[in-house]
Design a protein around this motif. Structure first.
Motif, mmCIF file in Angstrom:
data_model
loop_
_atom_site.group_PDB
_atom_site.id
_atom_site.type_symbol
_atom_site.label_atom_id
_atom_site.label_comp_id
_atom_site.label_asym_id
_atom_site.label_seq_id
_atom_site.Cartn_x
_atom_site.Cartn_y
_atom_site.Cartn_z
ATOM 1 N N GLU A 161 0.256 -1.181 0.177
ATOM 2 C CA GLU A 161 -0.197 0.038 -0.386
ATOM 3 C C GLU A 161 1.016 1.184 0.036
ATOM 4 O O GLU A 161 1.704 1.436 0.663
ATOM 5 N N ILE A 162 0.684 1.968 -0.318
ATOM 6 C CA ILE A 162 1.232 3.508 -0.783
ATOM 7 C C ILE A 162 -0.048 4.356 0.078
ATOM 8 O O ILE A 162 -1.059 4.563 -0.062
ATOM 9 N N ARG A 163 0.878 5.222 1.144
ATOM 10 C CA ARG A 163 0.126 6.060 1.747
ATOM 11 C C ARG A 163 1.110 7.051 1.790
ATOM 12 O O ARG A 163 1.798 7.144 2.411
ATOM 13 N N VAL A 164 0.318 8.537 1.894
ATOM 14 C CA VAL A 164 0.478 9.682 2.594
ATOM 15 C C VAL A 164 -0.563 9.912 4.014
ATOM 16 O O VAL A 164 -1.521 10.032 4.047
ATOM 17 N N ASP A 165 0.793 10.289 4.805
ATOM 18 C CA ASP A 165 -0.134 10.848 6.003
ATOM 19 C C ASP A 165 -0.665 10.061 6.331
ATOM 20 O O ASP A 165 -1.845 10.001 7.488
ATOM 21 N N GLY A 166 -0.102 8.987 6.402
ATOM 22 C CA GLY A 166 -1.430 7.268 6.781
ATOM 23 C C GLY A 166 -2.130 6.916 6.434
ATOM 24 O O GLY A 166 -2.957 5.882 6.697
ATOM 25 N N GLU A 167 -2.337 7.516 5.461
ATOM 26 C CA GLU A 167 -3.706 7.218 4.338
ATOM 27 C C GLU A 167 -3.472 6.956 3.445
ATOM 28 O O GLU A 167 -2.527 7.314 2.368
ATOM 29 N N ARG A 168 -4.285 5.876 2.927
ATOM 30 C CA ARG A 168 -4.139 4.696 2.037
ATOM 31 C C ARG A 168 -4.619 5.545 0.720
ATOM 32 O O ARG A 168 -5.420 6.055 0.698
ATOM 33 N N ILE A 169 -3.637 5.563 -0.680
ATOM 34 C CA ILE A 169 -4.070 6.290 -1.724
ATOM 35 C C ILE A 169 -3.446 5.800 -3.144
ATOM 36 O O ILE A 169 -4.430 5.554 -3.925
ATOM 37 N N ALA A 170 -3.281 3.925 -2.575
ATOM 38 C CA ALA A 170 -3.341 3.374 -3.758
ATOM 39 C C ALA A 170 -2.394 2.145 -3.245
ATOM 40 O O ALA A 170 -2.005 1.949 -2.561
ATOM 41 N N SER A 171 -2.918 1.259 -3.803
ATOM 42 C CA SER A 171 -1.878 -0.146 -3.337
ATOM 43 C C SER A 171 -1.566 -0.596 -5.525
ATOM 44 O O SER A 171 -1.407 -0.315 -6.427
ATOM 45 N N VAL A 172 -0.289 -0.986 -5.053
ATOM 46 C CA VAL A 172 0.196 -1.811 -6.353
ATOM 47 C C VAL A 172 0.562 -3.779 -5.498
ATOM 48 O O VAL A 172 1.194 -4.055 -4.550
ATOM 49 N N GLU A 173 -0.294 -4.052 -6.867
ATOM 50 C CA GLU A 173 -0.888 -5.667 -6.663
ATOM 51 C C GLU A 173 0.548 -6.353 -7.340
ATOM 52 O O GLU A 173 0.960 -5.774 -7.983
ATOM 53 N N ARG A 174 1.535 -7.319 -6.961
ATOM 54 C CA ARG A 174 1.828 -8.649 -7.811
ATOM 55 C C ARG A 174 1.833 -9.321 -7.346
ATOM 56 O O ARG A 174 1.019 -10.170 -6.635
ATOM 57 N N ALA A 175 2.365 -10.118 -8.968
ATOM 58 C CA ALA A 175 1.081 -11.418 -9.380
ATOM 59 C C ALA A 175 2.117 -12.173 -10.112
ATOM 60 O O ALA A 175 2.566 -11.218 -10.951
ATOM 61 N N GLY A 176 2.580 -12.407 -10.186
ATOM 62 C CA GLY A 176 4.774 -12.888 -10.893
ATOM 63 C C GLY A 176 4.825 -12.047 -11.358
ATOM 64 O O GLY A 176 5.336 -11.156 -9.967
#
Length: 472
Positions: free
Chosen positions: A43-58
Protein backbone atom coordinates in the motif's frame (compact mmCIF):
# COMPACT_ATOMS: atom_id res chain seq x y z
CA UNK A 1 -10.84 -0.72 0.95
CA UNK A 2 -11.27 1.84 -1.84
CA UNK A 3 -9.17 4.99 -1.87
CA UNK A 4 -10.95 8.31 -1.92
CA UNK A 5 -10.34 10.94 -4.63
CA UNK A 6 -9.30 13.45 -1.96
CA UNK A 7 -6.24 11.29 -1.30
CA UNK A 8 -4.76 12.05 -4.70
CA UNK A 9 -5.50 15.72 -4.23
CA UNK A 10 -3.65 15.56 -0.94
CA UNK A 11 -0.69 13.87 -2.62
CA UNK A 12 -0.66 16.40 -5.45
CA UNK A 13 -0.72 19.42 -3.15
CA UNK A 14 1.84 18.01 -0.75
CA UNK A 15 4.23 16.80 -3.45
CA UNK A 16 3.91 19.64 -5.90
CA UNK A 17 6.64 21.27 -7.95
CA UNK A 18 8.99 23.54 -6.05
CA UNK A 19 11.87 25.97 -6.45
CA UNK A 20 15.05 25.25 -8.41
CA UNK A 21 17.18 22.55 -6.83
CA UNK A 22 19.97 24.99 -6.00
CA UNK A 23 17.74 27.20 -3.82
CA UNK A 24 17.41 26.62 -0.05
CA UNK A 25 14.35 24.48 0.68
CA UNK A 26 11.16 26.20 1.77
CA UNK A 27 10.27 24.79 5.16
CA UNK A 28 6.93 23.04 5.50
CA UNK A 29 5.13 20.86 7.97
CA UNK A 30 6.52 17.33 8.01
CA UNK A 31 4.66 15.05 5.61
CA UNK A 32 5.12 11.32 5.29
CA UNK A 33 4.95 9.00 2.29
CA UNK A 34 5.08 5.26 2.95
CA UNK A 35 5.04 1.94 1.13
CA UNK A 36 3.82 -0.80 3.47
CA UNK A 37 3.98 -4.45 2.48
CA UNK A 38 0.79 -6.47 2.24
CA UNK A 39 0.16 -10.15 1.46
CA UNK A 40 -0.35 -9.34 -2.22
CA UNK A 41 1.97 -6.40 -2.71
CA UNK A 42 2.06 -3.05 -0.96
CA UNK A 43 0.00 0.00 0.00
CA UNK A 44 1.09 3.56 -0.71
CA UNK A 45 0.14 5.96 2.06
CA UNK A 46 0.39 9.72 2.49
CA UNK A 47 0.28 10.93 6.11
CA UNK A 48 -1.08 7.53 7.07
CA UNK A 49 -3.92 7.57 4.53
CA UNK A 50 -3.95 4.91 1.85
CA UNK A 51 -3.92 6.49 -1.61
CA UNK A 52 -3.13 3.47 -3.80
CA UNK A 53 -2.01 -0.13 -3.87
CA UNK A 54 0.59 -2.04 -5.88
CA UNK A 55 -0.51 -5.63 -6.43
CA UNK A 56 2.09 -8.23 -7.45
CA UNK A 57 1.37 -11.47 -9.27
CA UNK A 58 4.25 -13.30 -10.91
CA UNK A 59 6.16 -10.72 -12.90
CA UNK A 60 3.19 -8.33 -13.02
CA UNK A 61 2.80 -5.15 -10.91
CA UNK A 62 -0.51 -3.28 -11.02
CA UNK A 63 -0.97 0.22 -9.59
CA UNK A 64 -4.57 0.94 -8.57
CA UNK A 65 -6.60 3.61 -6.82
CA UNK A 66 -10.33 2.99 -7.22
CA UNK A 67 -9.46 1.21 -10.48
CA UNK A 68 -6.26 0.00 -12.15
CA UNK A 69 -4.10 2.91 -13.29
CA UNK A 70 -0.94 1.27 -14.65
CA UNK A 71 0.59 -2.17 -15.11
CA UNK A 72 4.25 -3.20 -15.41
CA UNK A 73 5.25 -6.67 -16.61
CA UNK A 74 8.81 -7.84 -15.90
CA UNK A 75 10.43 -10.86 -17.54
CA UNK A 76 13.87 -12.43 -17.91
CA UNK A 77 15.21 -15.20 -20.11
CA UNK A 78 18.68 -16.72 -20.63
CA UNK A 79 20.46 -15.90 -23.87
CA UNK A 80 22.28 -19.26 -24.01
CA UNK A 81 20.50 -22.60 -23.96
CA UNK A 82 21.09 -24.47 -20.74
CA UNK A 83 22.85 -21.53 -19.05
CA UNK A 84 21.37 -19.16 -16.47
CA UNK A 85 23.42 -16.15 -17.65
CA UNK A 86 23.67 -13.85 -19.51
CA UNK A 87 19.98 -12.93 -19.25
CA UNK A 88 17.82 -10.53 -21.24
CA UNK A 89 15.58 -8.52 -18.92
CA UNK A 90 12.49 -6.80 -20.29
CA UNK A 91 10.03 -4.54 -18.45
CA UNK A 92 6.94 -3.21 -20.21
CA UNK A 93 4.71 -0.58 -18.64
CA UNK A 94 1.30 0.58 -19.81
CA UNK A 95 -1.18 3.18 -18.60
CA UNK A 96 -4.84 2.20 -18.63
CA UNK A 97 -7.01 4.57 -20.61
CA UNK A 98 -4.81 6.38 -23.12
CA UNK A 99 -2.55 3.45 -24.00
CA UNK A 100 0.73 5.21 -23.15
CA UNK A 101 3.46 2.61 -22.86
CA UNK A 102 7.22 2.23 -22.39
CA UNK A 103 9.58 -0.73 -22.77
CA UNK A 104 12.97 -1.24 -21.14
CA UNK A 105 15.40 -4.04 -21.91
CA UNK A 106 19.01 -4.89 -21.13
CA UNK A 107 21.40 -7.83 -20.81
CA UNK A 108 22.39 -8.83 -17.28
CA UNK A 109 25.85 -10.41 -17.41
CA UNK A 110 25.89 -11.99 -13.93
CA UNK A 111 23.77 -12.02 -10.77
CA UNK A 112 24.17 -9.06 -8.41
CA UNK A 113 25.99 -9.97 -5.22
CA UNK A 114 26.63 -8.59 -1.76
CA UNK A 115 29.68 -6.41 -1.40
CA UNK A 116 31.73 -9.09 0.37
CA UNK A 117 31.18 -11.44 -2.57
CA UNK A 118 32.18 -8.75 -5.09
CA UNK A 119 35.58 -8.66 -3.41
CA UNK A 120 36.38 -12.29 -4.23
CA UNK A 121 39.27 -12.72 -6.62
CA UNK A 122 39.62 -15.36 -9.31
CA UNK A 123 42.72 -17.29 -10.27
CA UNK A 124 44.33 -15.59 -13.26
CA UNK A 125 47.24 -16.53 -15.48
CA UNK A 126 49.66 -13.87 -14.26
CA UNK A 127 49.21 -14.74 -10.56
CA UNK A 128 51.37 -17.12 -8.61
CA UNK A 129 49.65 -20.54 -8.74
CA UNK A 130 47.09 -20.94 -5.98
CA UNK A 131 47.17 -17.27 -4.94
CA UNK A 132 43.41 -16.72 -5.22
CA UNK A 133 42.31 -20.33 -5.05
CA UNK A 134 40.52 -20.07 -1.64
CA UNK A 135 38.50 -17.01 -2.73
CA UNK A 136 37.74 -18.54 -6.10
CA UNK A 137 36.34 -21.56 -4.27
CA UNK A 138 34.34 -19.27 -1.98
CA UNK A 139 32.86 -17.59 -5.06
CA UNK A 140 31.85 -20.97 -6.47
CA UNK A 141 30.25 -21.85 -3.14
CA UNK A 142 28.27 -18.59 -3.19
CA UNK A 143 27.01 -19.34 -6.70
CA UNK A 144 25.88 -22.78 -5.50
CA UNK A 145 24.07 -21.13 -2.59
CA UNK A 146 22.21 -18.98 -5.11
CA UNK A 147 20.98 -22.09 -6.91
CA UNK A 148 23.44 -21.68 -9.79
CA UNK A 149 26.06 -24.02 -11.19
CA UNK A 150 29.13 -23.62 -8.94
CA UNK A 151 31.43 -22.74 -11.81
CA UNK A 152 32.75 -19.43 -13.14
CA UNK A 153 33.98 -20.52 -16.58
CA UNK A 154 31.00 -19.08 -18.46
CA UNK A 155 31.30 -15.73 -16.66
CA UNK A 156 35.03 -15.64 -17.34
CA UNK A 157 34.40 -16.27 -21.04
CA UNK A 158 31.69 -13.59 -21.25
CA UNK A 159 33.91 -11.04 -19.55
CA UNK A 160 36.92 -11.82 -21.73
CA UNK A 161 34.89 -11.50 -24.92
CA UNK A 162 33.79 -8.02 -23.81
CA UNK A 163 37.14 -6.81 -22.45
CA UNK A 164 39.85 -8.97 -23.98
CA UNK A 165 41.12 -9.52 -20.44
CA UNK A 166 40.71 -12.22 -17.83
CA UNK A 167 38.09 -11.79 -15.11
CA UNK A 168 40.18 -10.69 -12.13
CA UNK A 169 37.57 -9.94 -9.47
CA UNK A 170 33.87 -10.78 -9.31
CA UNK A 171 33.22 -7.05 -8.98
CA UNK A 172 34.00 -6.66 -12.69
CA UNK A 173 30.89 -8.60 -13.75
CA UNK A 174 28.58 -8.70 -10.72
CA UNK A 175 25.17 -7.28 -11.67
CA UNK A 176 26.63 -5.67 -14.77
CA UNK A 177 24.06 -4.44 -17.32
CA UNK A 178 24.95 -3.90 -20.97
CA UNK A 179 23.09 -2.95 -24.16
CA UNK A 180 20.22 -1.31 -22.28
CA UNK A 181 17.52 0.80 -23.88
CA UNK A 182 14.14 2.28 -23.09
CA UNK A 183 11.54 3.34 -25.64
CA UNK A 184 8.17 5.09 -25.67
CA UNK A 185 5.25 3.72 -27.64
CA UNK A 186 4.72 7.24 -28.97
CA UNK A 187 8.16 7.39 -30.67
CA UNK A 188 10.30 5.25 -32.94
CA UNK A 189 13.63 3.91 -31.75
CA UNK A 190 15.16 4.07 -28.26
CA UNK A 191 14.46 7.23 -26.31
CA UNK A 192 17.47 6.51 -24.07
CA UNK A 193 20.30 4.01 -23.87
CA UNK A 194 22.34 2.73 -20.93
CA UNK A 195 25.37 0.51 -20.59
CA UNK A 196 28.28 -0.40 -18.33
CA UNK A 197 31.50 -0.22 -20.33
CA UNK A 198 35.04 -0.02 -18.92
CA UNK A 199 37.03 3.08 -18.07
CA UNK A 200 39.98 3.83 -20.35
CA UNK A 201 43.42 5.27 -19.84
CA UNK A 202 45.93 5.86 -22.61
CA UNK A 203 45.70 3.04 -25.15
CA UNK A 204 43.84 0.54 -22.98
CA UNK A 205 41.71 -0.08 -19.95
CA UNK A 206 42.11 1.82 -16.72
CA UNK A 207 43.34 -0.50 -13.96
CA UNK A 208 42.09 0.61 -10.59
CA UNK A 209 44.47 0.76 -7.63
CA UNK A 210 47.67 -0.87 -8.87
CA UNK A 211 49.28 -1.06 -5.41
CA UNK A 212 50.75 -4.38 -4.24
CA UNK A 213 51.41 -5.65 -0.75
CA UNK A 214 54.82 -5.63 0.91
CA UNK A 215 55.38 -9.35 0.38
CA UNK A 216 54.47 -9.10 -3.28
CA UNK A 217 51.85 -11.84 -2.96
CA UNK A 218 48.79 -9.73 -2.19
CA UNK A 219 47.62 -7.41 -4.95
CA UNK A 220 45.29 -4.79 -3.55
CA UNK A 221 42.08 -4.76 -5.63
CA UNK A 222 43.77 -7.35 -7.84
CA UNK A 223 44.25 -4.71 -10.53
CA UNK A 224 40.58 -4.83 -11.41
CA UNK A 225 39.02 -2.82 -14.22
CA UNK A 226 37.13 0.35 -13.44
CA UNK A 227 33.52 0.33 -14.66
CA UNK A 228 31.39 3.25 -15.85
CA UNK A 229 27.60 3.24 -15.65
CA UNK A 230 26.29 5.34 -18.55
CA UNK A 231 22.88 6.74 -19.45
CA UNK A 232 22.62 8.48 -22.82
CA UNK A 233 19.91 10.79 -24.16
CA UNK A 234 20.01 10.56 -27.98
CA UNK A 235 17.87 13.67 -28.42
CA UNK A 236 20.12 16.05 -26.45
CA UNK A 237 23.37 14.18 -27.06
CA UNK A 238 24.12 14.31 -23.33
CA UNK A 239 25.48 11.27 -21.49
CA UNK A 240 25.54 10.77 -17.72
CA UNK A 241 28.58 8.73 -16.65
CA UNK A 242 29.31 7.39 -13.17
CA UNK A 243 32.92 6.20 -12.94
CA UNK A 244 33.01 3.44 -10.36
CA UNK A 245 35.78 2.69 -7.96
CA UNK A 246 36.87 -0.91 -8.44
CA UNK A 247 37.89 -1.40 -4.82
CA UNK A 248 38.64 -4.88 -3.53
CA UNK A 249 35.57 -5.74 -1.52
CA UNK A 250 34.82 -2.12 -0.70
CA UNK A 251 33.16 -0.87 -3.94
CA UNK A 252 31.39 0.96 -5.04
CA UNK A 253 31.24 4.72 -5.19
CA UNK A 254 31.19 6.93 -8.24
CA UNK A 255 34.59 8.54 -7.99
CA UNK A 256 33.48 11.07 -10.57
CA UNK A 257 30.21 11.59 -12.36
CA UNK A 258 30.11 13.59 -15.59
CA UNK A 259 27.27 15.02 -17.63
CA UNK A 260 27.99 15.68 -21.27
CA UNK A 261 31.36 17.28 -21.92
CA UNK A 262 30.87 20.32 -19.70
CA UNK A 263 29.82 19.35 -16.16
CA UNK A 264 31.40 17.17 -13.50
CA UNK A 265 30.73 16.35 -9.85
CA UNK A 266 31.87 13.89 -7.22
CA UNK A 267 29.96 11.32 -5.17
CA UNK A 268 32.20 10.69 -2.17
CA UNK A 269 31.63 7.79 0.16
CA UNK A 270 32.59 7.92 3.81
CA UNK A 271 33.03 4.35 5.09
CA UNK A 272 32.02 2.92 8.42
CA UNK A 273 35.61 1.92 9.18
CA UNK A 274 38.63 0.85 7.16
CA UNK A 275 40.53 -0.89 9.93
CA UNK A 276 39.89 -4.52 9.17
CA UNK A 277 42.71 -7.04 9.35
CA UNK A 278 43.12 -10.56 8.02
CA UNK A 279 41.96 -13.63 9.94
CA UNK A 280 41.08 -13.68 13.62
CA UNK A 281 42.78 -10.90 15.54
CA UNK A 282 43.05 -9.38 18.98
CA UNK A 283 41.01 -6.33 19.80
CA UNK A 284 38.29 -4.99 22.07
CA UNK A 285 35.11 -5.73 20.18
CA UNK A 286 32.22 -3.36 20.83
CA UNK A 287 28.95 -3.55 18.93
CA UNK A 288 28.93 0.21 18.40
CA UNK A 289 32.40 0.68 16.99
CA UNK A 290 36.15 0.21 16.92
CA UNK A 291 38.70 -0.65 18.37
CA UNK A 292 38.61 -4.06 20.05
CA UNK A 293 40.44 -6.03 22.73
CA UNK A 294 39.96 -9.78 22.71
CA UNK A 295 39.27 -12.06 19.76
CA UNK A 296 37.20 -10.43 17.04
CA UNK A 297 35.36 -12.06 14.16
CA UNK A 298 36.97 -10.62 11.05
CA UNK A 299 34.11 -11.50 8.71
CA UNK A 300 31.48 -9.86 10.89
CA UNK A 301 33.61 -6.76 11.33
CA UNK A 302 34.26 -6.63 7.57
CA UNK A 303 30.54 -6.66 6.86
CA UNK A 304 30.18 -3.64 9.10
CA UNK A 305 33.31 -1.84 7.92
CA UNK A 306 32.39 -2.21 4.26
CA UNK A 307 29.15 -0.30 4.62
CA UNK A 308 28.87 3.35 3.72
CA UNK A 309 28.35 5.89 6.50
CA UNK A 310 27.59 8.84 4.22
CA UNK A 311 27.36 9.82 0.56
CA UNK A 312 28.46 13.40 -0.13
CA UNK A 313 27.77 15.04 -3.49
CA UNK A 314 30.24 17.84 -4.18
CA UNK A 315 31.05 20.20 -7.02
CA UNK A 316 34.42 20.57 -8.75
CA UNK A 317 35.76 22.54 -5.74
CA UNK A 318 34.59 19.80 -3.34
CA UNK A 319 31.84 22.02 -1.95
CA UNK A 320 28.75 19.94 -1.06
CA UNK A 321 25.42 20.33 -2.81
CA UNK A 322 23.83 17.39 -0.96
CA UNK A 323 24.72 14.76 1.60
CA UNK A 324 23.05 11.54 2.64
CA UNK A 325 23.98 10.25 6.11
CA UNK A 326 23.25 6.56 6.78
CA UNK A 327 22.28 4.96 10.08
CA UNK A 328 22.53 1.16 10.26
CA UNK A 329 22.32 -1.36 13.03
CA UNK A 330 25.78 -1.74 14.65
CA UNK A 331 25.54 -5.50 14.12
CA UNK A 332 24.88 -6.11 10.42
CA UNK A 333 22.95 -9.15 9.19
CA UNK A 334 24.58 -11.91 7.18
CA UNK A 335 22.62 -10.91 4.08
CA UNK A 336 21.18 -7.62 2.92
CA UNK A 337 21.38 -4.28 4.66
CA UNK A 338 19.04 -4.78 7.60
CA UNK A 339 16.99 -1.92 9.06
CA UNK A 340 18.37 1.52 8.22
CA UNK A 341 17.60 5.22 8.21
CA UNK A 342 18.97 7.98 5.99
CA UNK A 343 19.07 11.75 6.51
CA UNK A 344 19.30 13.78 3.32
CA UNK A 345 20.54 17.34 3.74
CA UNK A 346 21.13 20.23 1.34
CA UNK A 347 22.82 23.62 1.78
CA UNK A 348 20.85 26.34 3.57
CA UNK A 349 21.67 29.87 4.74
CA UNK A 350 23.50 28.56 7.83
CA UNK A 351 24.90 25.24 6.67
CA UNK A 352 23.37 21.91 5.70
CA UNK A 353 19.65 21.61 6.48
CA UNK A 354 17.41 18.53 6.41
CA UNK A 355 15.34 17.91 3.29
CA UNK A 356 14.06 14.39 4.00
CA UNK A 357 14.53 11.28 6.11
CA UNK A 358 14.17 7.72 4.81
CA UNK A 359 13.50 4.70 6.98
CA UNK A 360 13.47 1.10 5.77
CA UNK A 361 12.86 -2.15 7.63
CA UNK A 362 11.38 -5.55 6.74
CA UNK A 363 10.36 -4.38 3.27
CA UNK A 364 8.51 -1.27 4.47
CA UNK A 365 9.76 2.18 3.40
CA UNK A 366 8.84 5.56 4.90
CA UNK A 367 9.93 8.96 3.59
CA UNK A 368 9.51 12.07 5.76
CA UNK A 369 9.50 15.27 3.72
CA UNK A 370 10.58 18.50 5.42
CA UNK A 371 10.04 20.95 2.55
CA UNK A 372 7.23 21.83 0.17
CA UNK A 373 9.39 20.94 -2.83
CA UNK A 374 11.09 17.93 -1.27
CA UNK A 375 9.80 15.29 -3.66
CA UNK A 376 10.98 17.13 -6.76
CA UNK A 377 14.40 17.69 -5.20
CA UNK A 378 14.71 14.06 -4.16
CA UNK A 379 13.78 12.94 -7.66
CA UNK A 380 16.71 14.94 -9.06
CA UNK A 381 19.23 14.00 -6.39
CA UNK A 382 18.57 10.26 -6.58
CA UNK A 383 18.88 10.44 -10.37
CA UNK A 384 22.29 12.04 -9.79
CA UNK A 385 23.42 8.93 -7.86
CA UNK A 386 22.88 6.13 -10.41
CA UNK A 387 25.69 3.99 -9.04
CA UNK A 388 24.23 4.06 -5.55
CA UNK A 389 20.70 2.96 -6.46
CA UNK A 390 21.41 0.13 -8.87
CA UNK A 391 23.48 -3.00 -9.50
CA UNK A 392 23.04 -5.01 -6.34
CA UNK A 393 22.85 -4.97 -2.59
CA UNK A 394 25.32 -4.28 0.19
CA UNK A 395 26.54 -0.79 -0.57
CA UNK A 396 24.65 0.10 -3.75
CA UNK A 397 21.85 0.28 -2.02
CA UNK A 398 18.59 -1.65 -2.10
CA UNK A 399 16.95 0.72 0.39
CA UNK A 400 17.69 3.74 -1.81
CA UNK A 401 16.30 1.85 -4.78
CA UNK A 402 13.09 1.20 -2.80
CA UNK A 403 12.85 4.87 -1.80
CA UNK A 404 13.34 5.96 -5.39
CA UNK A 405 10.67 3.53 -6.59
CA UNK A 406 8.18 4.71 -3.95
CA UNK A 407 8.67 8.34 -4.99
CA UNK A 408 8.27 7.33 -8.64
CA UNK A 409 4.96 5.58 -7.86
CA UNK A 410 3.70 8.75 -6.15
CA UNK A 411 4.80 10.93 -9.06
CA UNK A 412 3.00 8.57 -11.45
CA UNK A 413 -0.17 8.86 -9.34
CA UNK A 414 0.07 12.63 -9.43
CA UNK A 415 0.91 12.96 -13.12
CA UNK A 416 0.26 9.79 -15.17
CA UNK A 417 2.13 10.00 -18.49
CA UNK A 418 4.89 8.18 -20.32
CA UNK A 419 7.83 9.84 -18.55
CA UNK A 420 6.54 9.14 -15.04
CA UNK A 421 5.56 5.62 -16.08
CA UNK A 422 9.08 5.09 -17.43
CA UNK A 423 10.58 6.06 -14.08
CA UNK A 424 8.67 3.23 -12.40
CA UNK A 425 9.66 0.78 -15.13
CA UNK A 426 13.36 1.73 -14.85
CA UNK A 427 15.10 1.64 -11.47
CA UNK A 428 17.74 4.07 -12.76
CA UNK A 429 15.20 6.43 -14.40
CA UNK A 430 16.93 5.72 -17.70
CA UNK A 431 14.50 7.79 -19.76
CA UNK A 432 14.63 10.92 -17.61
CA UNK A 433 17.86 10.81 -15.58
CA UNK A 434 19.95 12.86 -17.99
CA UNK A 435 17.41 15.69 -18.14
CA UNK A 436 16.96 15.59 -14.36
CA UNK A 437 20.66 15.89 -13.64
CA UNK A 438 20.99 18.64 -16.25
CA UNK A 439 18.26 20.61 -14.47
CA UNK A 440 19.96 19.96 -11.12
CA UNK A 441 23.33 21.29 -12.27
CA UNK A 442 22.23 24.07 -14.62
CA UNK A 443 21.75 27.57 -13.29
CA UNK A 444 24.50 27.47 -10.65
CA UNK A 445 27.30 29.12 -12.58
CA UNK A 446 30.69 27.44 -12.74
CA UNK A 447 30.25 25.08 -9.78
CA UNK A 448 30.24 22.04 -12.06
CA UNK A 449 32.28 23.33 -15.00
CA UNK A 450 35.66 21.68 -15.49
CA UNK A 451 38.44 22.01 -18.03
CA UNK A 452 38.51 19.25 -20.68
CA UNK A 453 41.71 17.78 -19.25
CA UNK A 454 39.98 17.25 -15.89
CA UNK A 455 37.38 14.90 -17.36
CA UNK A 456 38.00 11.15 -17.25
CA UNK A 457 38.60 9.45 -20.58
CA UNK A 458 35.49 8.16 -22.37
CA UNK A 459 34.64 4.55 -21.49
CA UNK A 460 34.57 1.79 -24.09
CA UNK A 461 33.97 -1.90 -24.56
CA UNK A 462 35.97 -4.25 -26.76
CA UNK A 463 33.18 -4.13 -29.32
CA UNK A 464 33.88 -0.38 -29.52
CA UNK A 465 37.33 -1.20 -30.95
CA UNK A 466 39.44 -0.28 -27.94
CA UNK A 467 42.88 -1.89 -27.84
CA UNK A 468 42.99 -5.25 -26.12
CA UNK A 469 44.62 -5.14 -22.70
CA UNK A 470 46.84 -8.01 -21.66
CA UNK A 471 47.94 -8.83 -18.14
CA UNK A 472 48.76 -5.73 -16.06
Amino acid sequence: MASRPVSLALAASMLGCGAPASAPPERAAVSTVSMIRTETGAEIRVDGERIASVERAGGRRTLSTDAPLAVIVDSAEPLLAGQAYPQRHVSEGRLYGDGSAVRQEYVLMAPPSPIWVEGFGLQVSWDEPGLNEPEHEALRAWLAGEGLVPETTLFESSHESDSGRELVAWYEISGRRIDGSIARRSSTGPAARFDTPFATEGDGWKIHHKRTGENGRFTYHRKSLELVDTIADPESGDELRAYQCGCYGYGIAADWTTLGDDQLYHVHVEWEDYRVSAGLFLGLERRAGFPWIGFGDRQRMQRRARRAKAYRLTDVDEEPFAELVLHFSPDPPERGLGAAAYDLRVPGPDGMVPLARFEAADGDVTVQLYAADALERLDLLLAAMPTQVSRGDGIRDSHLAAVETLLDWVRLLRDPREDTLADVVSDIDALTAVAKVRSLLDGVGARFAAAPEEFPSPPRRLTNRIARAGSP
